[in-house]
Design an enzyme around this catalytic site. Structure first.
Site, PDB file in Angstrom:
ATOM      1  N   HIS A  21     -64.836  33.591 -33.673  1.00 45.20           N
ATOM      2  CA  HIS A  21     -65.106  33.645 -32.225  1.00 45.20           C
ATOM      3  C   HIS A  21     -66.541  34.099 -31.990  1.00 45.20           C
ATOM      4  O   HIS A  21     -67.206  34.556 -32.912  1.00 45.20           O
ATOM      5  CB  HIS A  21     -64.145  34.645 -31.562  1.00 45.20           C
ATOM      6  N   HIS A  78     -73.617  35.404 -31.430  1.00 43.44           N
ATOM      7  CA  HIS A  78     -73.427  35.227 -32.874  1.00 43.44           C
ATOM      8  C   HIS A  78     -71.949  35.162 -33.220  1.00 43.44           C
ATOM      9  O   HIS A  78     -71.120  35.752 -32.537  1.00 43.44           O
ATOM     10  CB  HIS A  78     -74.122  36.349 -33.658  1.00 43.44           C
TER      11      HIS A  78
END
Ligand code: 2AM
Length: 175
Positions: free
Chosen positions: A45, A127
């Site tokens: 995720h 990120h």
């Protein structure tokens, strides 16, 4: 489980399984150089806002905040892979954060603050953590071309199991 215990929560965008598997497959090849702990494909995720431990009755406040965030879809190119020495993670992400994603994260932060949540003051860094406790490397394998169509974000509960963190999506919101 005690229904009144605090919940460890965060908001994130979650990739479709096909994209998650492509990222996991790239991470597998990077792992040959870096070692460390791979993120399971189903756990991959990109975090928008981390809330930490939230008392159970306050979950509704987090949901109210998210419902006020205007919808913003985007297509994000995942075109950069990096090793961060300070926390020893290998991550992939967009070289340039698409404006709609940065706005989504900023709006969410603002609305969560309206609800009294105290969020990390650091700026949003898009990120996707793929390996933890990695060995330093300057040479990661090339990333394949990866496009991520972002059309929703999710409120997620983080739990621990024997293999590390396990995540449960509590609610979905249109992005
Ligand atoms: P990370 O991948 O960079 O570790 C669930 O733990 C998610 O919340 C992860 O994406 C993690 O980011 C993020 N997270 C965990 N602790 C955090 C913190 N103190 N501040 C911001 N994000 C955090």
């Amino acid at each position: 489980m005690n229904g009144k215990a605090p919940l460890r929560l965060f908001f994130a965008v979650w990739p479709e399984p096909k994209l998650a598997h492509r990222l996991a497959s790239w991470a597998n090849s990077a792992h040959r150089t870096t070692g460390g702990r791979l993120t399971r494909a189903e756990s991959i995720h990109l975090t928008l806002a981390f809330l930490g431990e939230v008392p159970a009755p306050r979950v509704e406040n987090a949901i109210s905040a998210a419902l006020r965030v205007p919808a913003r879809t985007c297509i994000m190119q995942i075109d950069e892979a990096c090793f961060w020495p300070h926390n020893r993670i290998v991550w992939a992400g967009p070289r340039e954060t698409p404006a709609p994603l940065a706005e989504l994260a900023a709006d969410l932060k603002q609305q969560l603050e309206v609800e009294g949540f105290d969020l990390d003051a650091r700026s949003f860094q898009a990120h996707i953590t793929l390996i933890r406790k990695a060995r330093a490397t300057r040479q990661l394998p090339p990333l394949p071309a990866l496009d991520w169509r972002v059309h929703e974000f999710v409120l997620v509960r983080s739990m621990k199991d024997r293999e590390g963190a396990r995540y449960e999506v509590l609610r979905r919101f249109a992005a």
